[in-house]
Scaffold this motif. Sequence first.
Motif, short mmCIF file in Angstrom:
data_model
loop_
_atom_site.label_atom_id
_atom_site.label_comp_id
_atom_site.label_asym_id
_atom_site.label_seq_id
_atom_site.Cartn_x
_atom_site.Cartn_y
_atom_site.Cartn_z
N PHE A 1 0.83 -1.21 0.00
CA PHE A 1 0.00 0.00 0.00
C PHE A 1 0.87 1.26 0.00
N ARG A 2 2.15 1.10 0.23
CA ARG A 2 3.03 2.25 0.38
C ARG A 2 2.96 3.26 -0.80
N PRO A 3 2.98 2.79 -2.05
CA PRO A 3 2.90 3.77 -3.14
C PRO A 3 1.64 4.64 -3.08
N VAL A 4 0.53 4.05 -2.66
CA VAL A 4 -0.71 4.84 -2.53
C VAL A 4 -0.50 5.93 -1.48
N LEU A 5 0.07 5.53 -0.35
CA LEU A 5 0.28 6.45 0.75
C LEU A 5 1.26 7.56 0.36
N TRP A 6 2.32 7.19 -0.31
CA TRP A 6 3.33 8.18 -0.68
C TRP A 6 2.82 9.10 -1.79
N ALA A 7 1.99 8.57 -2.66
CA ALA A 7 1.37 9.44 -3.67
C ALA A 7 0.44 10.44 -2.98
N MET B 1 4.65 2.22 -11.29
CA MET B 1 5.81 2.14 -10.40
C MET B 1 6.13 3.55 -9.95
N LEU B 2 6.31 3.72 -8.65
CA LEU B 2 6.62 5.04 -8.12
C LEU B 2 8.14 5.20 -8.06
#
Lengths: 168, 168
Positions: free
Chosen positions: A89-95, B125-126
């Motif tokens: 879920f990290r990419p969602v949170l960082w976005a 991809m972030l």
Amino acid sequence: MRHKSFGDMHCAVARSLERVGEWWSILILRDAFQGLTRFSQFQESLEIAPNMLTRRLNALVAAGLLERHRYSRRPPRDEYLLTERGRDFRPVLWALVDWGNKHFSPDGHTIDIVETETGRIAEPMLIDRHSGHALQAPEFRTVAGPAANDRVRARHGVFAAPQNGAKS
Amino acid sequence: MRHKSFGDMHCAVARSLERVGEWWSILILRDAFQGLTRFSQFQESLEIAPNMLTRRLNALVAAGLLERHRYSRRPPRDEYLLTERGRDFRPVLWALVDWGNKHFSPDGHTIDIVETETGRIAEPMLIDRHSGHALQAPEFRTVAGPAANDRVRARHGVFAAPQNGAKS
């Protein structure tokens, strides 16, 4: 007003939202990414009512985003660790951090994402792993996938069909 | 149970969540990204009660994510268009699509993100725009920013301070 389960909705966005349930859950995940694991730590960070925190932690465990781990037998104490699904879920949170920084931080950033080694502030950018291109419109778009139902197909238009192949 | 405004919380994630308000808002944004603009279109797509839809659209306009545009005088009819702030939410939404596809699509994808020209399925991809590196832990981490208060600093640990500089 009828409560509808988003999980029944035939769309990856809706299904995801069902799993993270509500804002508290995302804030709990935020804290978990920052290394918090214990009930008391989440409670102190979020100033959330204990019964609400218990409910949200249980829901996150049930959804497979956190796992409960007993770190003390006497007294019985659990900690909550991110699973692979939770970590993903990290990419969602960082976005979300990036969007918040850009649009709702008139007095400056309260959180930054930095390169651990250098401390240099990162600038999140979503790309397509294959082509390396920025994942933005109109170069990229969403289309109905192979498992889409009529509703999802209608929302995306018939344009989507030939690109993904119909199932029947 | 006390309702707390996330907007008061001193964190980009919490402030962002306050602005998109609740799940319905994200699903409205999802539909807006797919080109829906009219009340009747959102209603058909979401099967949401009209008073709830009105409330969510008004909230999204107030938060600056959508703007109202009158496309017919008689009868009076408005459409809702994404603002720049609203369009900037796209990476969050697409990261959510990717997460949902990965973890909650046992029967296959219902939505895919594709390259418009080729129809090839993208893999979000972030990355960090500066270094080009994958934005993942432990290579990257969040730290308290220059405008962080004590609570945010405590959550991130003192490690953050020297990398960002204190304000006073």
